[in-house]
Design an enzyme around this catalytic site. Sequence first.
Site, mmCIF file in Angstrom:
data_model
loop_
_atom_site.group_PDB
_atom_site.id
_atom_site.type_symbol
_atom_site.label_atom_id
_atom_site.label_comp_id
_atom_site.label_asym_id
_atom_site.label_seq_id
_atom_site.Cartn_x
_atom_site.Cartn_y
_atom_site.Cartn_z
ATOM 1 N N HIS A 188 21.760 -34.776 33.084
ATOM 2 C CA HIS A 188 20.689 -35.204 33.119
ATOM 3 C C HIS A 188 19.822 -35.459 34.095
ATOM 4 O O HIS A 188 18.894 -34.816 34.868
ATOM 5 C CB HIS A 188 20.229 -36.595 32.227
ATOM 6 C CG HIS A 188 20.551 -36.380 30.938
ATOM 7 N ND1 HIS A 188 21.465 -37.415 30.365
ATOM 8 C CD2 HIS A 188 20.299 -35.556 30.047
ATOM 9 C CE1 HIS A 188 21.474 -37.163 29.068
ATOM 10 N NE2 HIS A 188 20.759 -35.963 28.724
ATOM 11 N N ARG A 239 22.467 -26.206 27.645
ATOM 12 C CA ARG A 239 23.796 -26.175 28.101
ATOM 13 C C ARG A 239 24.378 -24.862 27.700
ATOM 14 O O ARG A 239 25.422 -24.311 28.365
ATOM 15 C CB ARG A 239 24.532 -27.366 27.738
ATOM 16 C CG ARG A 239 23.981 -28.740 28.568
ATOM 17 C CD ARG A 239 24.644 -29.976 27.711
ATOM 18 N NE ARG A 239 24.501 -30.051 26.287
ATOM 19 C CZ ARG A 239 24.867 -30.828 25.443
ATOM 20 N NH1 ARG A 239 25.355 -31.930 25.907
ATOM 21 N NH2 ARG A 239 24.305 -30.856 24.189
ATOM 22 N N SER A 251 25.592 -36.828 26.253
ATOM 23 C CA SER A 251 25.682 -38.368 26.128
ATOM 24 C C SER A 251 26.587 -38.907 25.015
ATOM 25 O O SER A 251 27.262 -39.983 25.066
ATOM 26 C CB SER A 251 24.331 -38.978 25.790
ATOM 27 O OG SER A 251 23.466 -38.536 26.862
#
Length: 163
Positions: free
Chosen positions: A16, A91, A129
């Site tokens: 991020h 991603r 995350s």
Amino acid sequence: MKVIYPGSFDPITIGHLDIIERLSKMFDEVVVAILINEVKHTLFSIEERIELIKQDIKEYKLDNVVVKEFDGLLVDFAKKENSKTIVRGIRAVTDYEYEINIAQFNSSLYPGFETIFLLSDPRYSFISSSGVRELASFGGDVSKFVSKNVKKAIEDKVDIGGR
């Protein structure tokens, strides 16, 4: 030009941060927008996530980046922010397939609303995350995936600092 980078950021990862840093060089203002989702169980409260991101922004010296929270529709938040542009990090192909649907939906709700897809740096393309949370829950070392202040906050939160 102002751009919005929305997400839950629970927690913010180095992936991020890489996107935020790159955006800060491309746009006049970057709004890191944290979605408030009361239904979703998060590791960190909205206040904690805001503070962690602010600490990282300060450490990275990203003066044109601000952190805000929002609930409801992203397009409504974008209208309030007077921005028609968001960025989503990609991603893998699976991210693109998921995000394209949302982008088209948002565009239909807010004419002229644009979603820019920014490819993750390959060094960070596997970091998520949820993966960081899971690793931490088993006492794993998250230091390769998050900043020092986020690592400490995770250790404090899941009580793995002394292991």
